[in-house]
Design an enzyme around this catalytic site. Structure first.
Site, PDB file in Angstrom:
ATOM      1  N   HIS A  18       0.835  -1.198   0.000  1.00 11.13           N
ATOM      2  CA  HIS A  18       0.000   0.000   0.000  1.00 11.13           C
ATOM      3  C   HIS A  18       0.873   1.252   0.000  1.00 11.13           C
ATOM      4  O   HIS A  18       2.104   1.183  -0.117  1.00 11.13           O
ATOM      5  CB  HIS A  18      -0.989  -0.012   1.173  1.00 11.13           C
ATOM      6  N   HIS A  21       4.199   1.348   2.139  1.00 13.04           N
ATOM      7  CA  HIS A  21       5.335   0.608   1.574  1.00 13.04           C
ATOM      8  C   HIS A  21       5.893   1.366   0.367  1.00 13.04           C
ATOM      9  O   HIS A  21       7.102   1.484   0.189  1.00 13.04           O
ATOM     10  CB  HIS A  21       4.906  -0.789   1.121  1.00 13.04           C
ATOM     11  N   CYS A 126       2.401 -10.690  21.293  1.00 11.67           N
ATOM     12  CA  CYS A 126       1.490 -10.109  20.297  1.00 11.67           C
ATOM     13  C   CYS A 126       1.747 -10.814  18.974  1.00 11.67           C
ATOM     14  O   CYS A 126       2.867 -10.761  18.441  1.00 11.67           O
ATOM     15  CB  CYS A 126       1.705  -8.608  20.140  1.00 11.67           C
ATOM     16  N   CYS A 129       2.799  -8.386  16.054  1.00  8.33           N
ATOM     17  CA  CYS A 129       4.197  -7.940  16.043  1.00  8.33           C
ATOM     18  C   CYS A 129       5.166  -9.111  16.063  1.00  8.33           C
ATOM     19  O   CYS A 129       6.361  -8.929  15.852  1.00  8.33           O
ATOM     20  CB  CYS A 129       4.513  -7.077  17.267  1.00  8.33           C
ATOM     21  N   CYS A 143      -1.233  -4.291  23.195  1.00 14.27           N
ATOM     22  CA  CYS A 143      -0.074  -4.004  22.352  1.00 14.27           C
ATOM     23  C   CYS A 143      -0.204  -2.575  21.809  1.00 14.27           C
ATOM     24  O   CYS A 143      -1.240  -2.218  21.242  1.00 14.27           O
ATOM     25  CB  CYS A 143      -0.033  -5.003  21.188  1.00 14.27           C
ATOM     26  N   HIS A 146      -0.857  -2.679  17.777  1.00  9.62           N
ATOM     27  CA  HIS A 146      -2.084  -3.255  17.220  1.00  9.62           C
ATOM     28  C   HIS A 146      -3.321  -2.988  18.069  1.00  9.62           C
ATOM     29  O   HIS A 146      -4.440  -3.284  17.652  1.00  9.62           O
ATOM     30  CB  HIS A 146      -1.895  -4.764  17.016  1.00  9.62           C
ATOM     31  N   LYS A 296      -4.956   6.164  11.298  1.00 14.69           N
ATOM     32  CA  LYS A 296      -4.044   5.156  10.777  1.00 14.69           C
ATOM     33  C   LYS A 296      -4.688   4.483   9.564  1.00 14.69           C
ATOM     34  O   LYS A 296      -5.901   4.325   9.520  1.00 14.69           O
ATOM     35  CB  LYS A 296      -3.818   4.105  11.875  1.00 14.69           C
ATOM     36  N   LYS A 299      -6.843  -1.899   6.928  1.00 12.74           N
ATOM     37  CA  LYS A 299      -7.801  -2.653   6.122  1.00 12.74           C
ATOM     38  C   LYS A 299      -9.179  -2.575   6.758  1.00 12.74           C
ATOM     39  O   LYS A 299     -10.182  -2.384   6.085  1.00 12.74           O
ATOM     40  CB  LYS A 299      -7.346  -4.111   6.096  1.00 12.74           C
TER      41      LYS A 299
HETATM   42  N1  MSP Z   1       8.868  -7.190   8.012  1.00 15.51           N
HETATM   43  C1  MSP Z   1       9.054  -6.080   8.879  1.00 15.51           C
HETATM   44  C2  MSP Z   1      10.347  -5.375   8.595  1.00 15.51           C
HETATM   45  C3  MSP Z   1      11.566  -6.195   8.712  1.00 15.51           C
HETATM   46  S1  MSP Z   1      12.986  -5.321   8.239  1.00 15.51           S
HETATM   47  C4  MSP Z   1      14.268  -6.289   8.669  1.00 15.51           C
HETATM   48  C5  MSP Z   1       7.901  -5.116   8.716  1.00 15.51           C
HETATM   49  N2  MSP Z   1       7.211  -5.193   7.571  1.00 15.51           N
HETATM   50  S2  MSP Z   1       5.966  -4.261   7.170  1.00 15.51           S
HETATM   51  O1  MSP Z   1       5.425  -4.828   5.955  1.00 15.51           O
HETATM   52  O2  MSP Z   1       5.080  -4.112   8.252  1.00 15.51           O
HETATM   53  O3  MSP Z   1       6.594  -2.895   6.785  1.00 15.51           O
HETATM   54  C6  MSP Z   1       6.766  -1.838   7.699  1.00 15.51           C
HETATM   55  C7  MSP Z   1       7.294  -0.665   6.942  1.00 15.51           C
HETATM   56  O4  MSP Z   1       6.392  -0.298   5.871  1.00 15.51           O
HETATM   57  C8  MSP Z   1       7.444   0.617   7.712  1.00 15.51           C
HETATM   58  O5  MSP Z   1       8.597   0.660   8.519  1.00 15.51           O
HETATM   59  C9  MSP Z   1       7.458   1.616   6.588  1.00 15.51           C
HETATM   60  O6  MSP Z   1       8.658   1.548   5.900  1.00 15.51           O
HETATM   61  C10 MSP Z   1       6.354   1.091   5.703  1.00 15.51           C
HETATM   62  N3  MSP Z   1       5.042   1.560   6.124  1.00 15.51           N
HETATM   63  C11 MSP Z   1       3.957   0.796   6.398  1.00 15.51           C
HETATM   64  N4  MSP Z   1       2.907   1.606   6.707  1.00 15.51           N
HETATM   65  C12 MSP Z   1       3.284   2.890   6.641  1.00 15.51           C
HETATM   66  C13 MSP Z   1       2.619   4.132   6.733  1.00 15.51           C
HETATM   67  N5  MSP Z   1       1.342   4.237   7.029  1.00 15.51           N
HETATM   68  N6  MSP Z   1       3.340   5.243   6.507  1.00 15.51           N
HETATM   69  C14 MSP Z   1       4.656   5.214   6.150  1.00 15.51           C
HETATM   70  N7  MSP Z   1       5.300   4.057   6.033  1.00 15.51           N
HETATM   71  C15 MSP Z   1       4.701   2.889   6.406  1.00 15.51           C
HETATM   72  O7  MSP Z   1       7.696  -4.316   9.587  1.00 15.51           O
END
Ligand code: MSP
Length: 652
Positions: A18, A21, A126, A129, A143, A146, A296, A299
């Site tokens: 999304h 990412h 959790c 996490c 948590c 979440h 936030k 989904k």
């Molecule tokens: N798999 C772990 C990371 C392991 S790294 C060794 C993880 N994955 S995640 O799919 O949840 O990705 C988290 C990351 O996605 C955040 O740190 C950020 O880079 C990005 N984002 C997810 N949601 C976000 C927002 N709403 N806003 C900005 N970035 C965000 O955690």
């Protein structure tokens, strides 16, 4: 040559990508491109995190095996990046044999060192996490990420002696202010480390509870905790311990994450590296969260923004520009289509687009489309705009290097706006009318050369648009041939005699938000859409009401009055020359203002003009438009914008 290695988090494959990412990947890409232009050898890594409970649950919910499921979702991430012009050098998957091998090697190394022990532990777990929380970390027993109640789990597991490295880590962070950026996150980590004893980290899960993970090399009944496995991707991707890439790029590392995963990166990871005898990474860059109208993205709230929808509607350039321009690095930002459209219209269509359009068409009108040879004589306006440009580029480069993208773009736009003003001041159309071609050639060269500089600087942000802008200036862009750090002082890189395009039109204006049926109240401009629907009702029965489409036919523009004269045959009329940013130069409007204004009072003012009124003659003088004014008891007031805007700006 300096090396620059940048990583994004490896994303969980429990749901499709999304906006959040996409943001991290886009800024990693922009930073990589920027450092390439600064002459560095760059390497950009991203990928997917595929082990753990969360993934197994998502696979089950989709009726698939974990393997089939991770293959599918990982493919979605990998497939998205090219559509966003994200050019990573490598895409790592934690289920790949090469990664698994390195994780096992590091586990064994840390185990042999005596930093892993077997023990019993009971804690609040959790599943979201995939980690245990201490009582202290929970918020109202839930948590903090979440906002769900964790499950109490007691079992025998392996532990990493993280506590052993607490003192070292505090010292390291204190000695290296760059280790965690921006400062607020460095402070957050330090205060967390100094607030009490660091607990050891549970790094295993019994296979009886979870099989989808990397088997511990020293106990086949356990798999590795997903975070211990995942963090290692940053070195396994480089071929640790002997790979050439590892030798070349480690530790010149810039990790990029959002604030949600600060602790694993700023605490677990450096301790793991220290224990394994690997040098700590250079820098952890932490950005804030994209919120949807202060909420936030999730989904369950149905407000998830899909990057592909945005680029389909507004184009990739506008989407990338907006993300970098709107978020102050380190802080949360709010995403809305209204804000995106606002930036697209103001910064791109009006400022940048207008600059390109008018300069290119003037080059065609005055020099048959060829970049003219400038005259040696430099006037004060030329020196001033050069100075402004140097400052703008310096700000851009300094801020971009620090990942403060919004400030960098703000700085560069000083030059974009400065050039629009330069045109209004030097008035190329007057020079042309007066046949002052020497001066005109310098003026046009100043414009075109500065446009080249702007295009090169925006390449990291809008690669596609930049390549097109440069093509319009007759340049085939090759990033390897550019040295951005020299652009501040360089002048005259644009070849004279080159043919430029006649028009640009890279950033067409968007007159309203394109999607009107919001599927999620918070995500889409629901209020605007609802208002638009209500509007006709409010004026129902009012015979004077016009349709919106009728209103849209009127082209209202803000222009600057550059000259005013008296009408030779009518005392009440003035001949007002208004600059609307057109290549043909200012146009004449005959206005009934002579009773209220002296010509000198009007000169230099900005006025609103009906620009698409059919031209007609008023007492033999051609009038091309109408100036809007309000009659008051004491006289007449002119309509204008609340601040100065570039000539030709559309009123909407
Ligand atoms: N798999 C772990 C990371 C392991 S790294 C060794 C993880 N994955 S995640 O799919 O949840 O990705 C988290 C990351 O996605 C955040 O740190 C950020 O880079 C990005 N984002 C997810 N949601 C976000 C927002 N709403 N806003 C900005 N970035 C965000 O955690």
């Amino acid at each position: 040559m300096d090396n620059f290695y940048i990583t994004t988090p490896i994303f969980y494959v429990n749901a499709k990508p999304h906006l959040g990412h996409a943001y991290t990947a886009i800024i990693a890409d922009a930073a990589t491109r920027f450092h390439k232009l600064m002459g560095r050898d760059t390497y950009f890594l991203t990928g997917t995190d595929e082990h753990g409970d969360k993934i197994v649950k998502a696979a089950e919910a989709n009726g698939q095996t974990p393997k089939a499921y991770v293959d599918k979702i990982s493919g979605l991430f990998k497939g998205l990046w090219p559509s966003l012009e994200v050019r990573n050098d490598q895409f790592i998957r934690t289920t790949s044999p090469a990664h698994i091998k390195v994780v096992q090697e590091i586990l064994q190394k840390v185990y042999d060192k005596g930093d892993i022990y077997f023990g019993e532990y009971g804690g609040h777990y959790c599943f979201g996490c995939e980690r245990f929380y201490t009582e202290k970390e929970l918020v109202d027993g839930k948590c903090p990420q979440h906002e769900t109640a964790p499950e109490y789990i007691a079992e025998k597991n392996y532990f990493f002696k993280m506590s052993k490295y607490q003192g070292w880590l505090i010292e390291h962070i204190k000695k290296n202010p760059e280790f965690v950026r921006p400062e607020r996150y460095r402070k957050e980590v330090l205060s967390l480390l100094e607030s009490g004893a660091l607990e050891d980290l549970c790094i295993s899960r019994p296979k009886s509870r979870l099989e989808w993970g990397i088997e511990l090399p020293f106990d086949k009944d356990y798999v590795c905790y997903v975070w211990f496995d995942a963090l290692i991707n940053y070195v396994s991707a480089l071929g640790y311990p002997d790979g050439d890439k590892f030798k070349k790029y480690w530790p010149a590392t810039n990790h990029l994450i959002a604030k949600d995963i600060l602790k694993p990166h700023a605490v677990f990871w450096p301790c793991m590296l220290k224990s394994a005898g690997i040098e700590p990474f250079q820098r952890l860059n932490v950005h804030g969260y994209w919120l949807i109208k202060d909420t936030k993205m999730s989904k369950s709230l149905g407000n998830v923004v899909e990057p592909l929808d945005m680029i389909e509607t507004y184009g990739l350039n506008a989407f990338r520009y907006f993300l970098l321009r709107e978020m102050s690095f380190g802080q949360d930002a709010s995403f809305s289509e209204e804000a995106l459209v606002g930036r697209l219209n103001a910064d791109l269509a009006n400022d940048l687009g207008n600059l390109f359009n008018r300069t290119l068409s003037m080059t065609h009108k005055y020099f048959k489309g060829m970049i003219p040879v400038p005259d040696n004589a430099e006037e004060i306006e030329d020196a001033e705009i050069k100075k402004l440009g140097q400052k703008a580029m310096e700000v851009f480069q300094t801020e971009f290097a620090e990942m403060r993208f919004a400030r960098a773009l703000e700085g560069l736009w000083e030059l974009v706006r400065g050039l629009n003003k330069y045109i209004d001041t030097v008035q190329p159309w007057t020079l042309y009318k007066n046949k002052n071609m020497k001066r005109l050639s310098t003026v046009m060269y100043v414009m075109l050369e500065n446009m080249r500089k702007i295009a090169v600087h925006v390449w990291p942000v809008m690669p596609d648009a930049a390549v097109n802008m440069l093509r319009q200036l007759g340049i085939e862009f090759d990033p390897r041939k550019v040295d951005l750090s020299k652009e501040m002082d360089a002048w005259g890189l644009l070849d004279t005699g080159t043919m430029v395009s006649e028009t640009s039109n890279l950033f067409p204006r968007v007159d309203s938000i394109k999607k009107d049926e919001p599927e999620a109240a918070a995500a889409k401009p629901a209020k605007a859409a609802a208002k638009a629907k209500e509007a006709p009702k409010a004026v129902d029965g009012d015979s004077g009401a016009i349709e919106f489409e009728d209103f849209q036919k009127v082209d209202l523009r803000v222009g600057t009055v550059v000259e005013v004269g008296k009408h030779p045959d009518a005392d009440r009329l003035l001949l007002v020359q208004v600059d609307l940013g057109e290549a043909e130069g200012p146009r004449q409007v005959v206005a009934g203002l002579a009773d209220f204004f002296k010509p000198e009072d009007l000169k230099g003012r900005q006025v609103v003009v009906v620009a698409n009124l059919k031209p007609r003659k008023l007492r033999k003088q051609l009038s091309q438009g109408m100036i809007l004014a309000v009659k008051t008891e004491s006289g007449m007031e002119l309509l204008t914008a609340s601040g100065t805007v570039p000539g030709g700006s559309k009123v909407s």
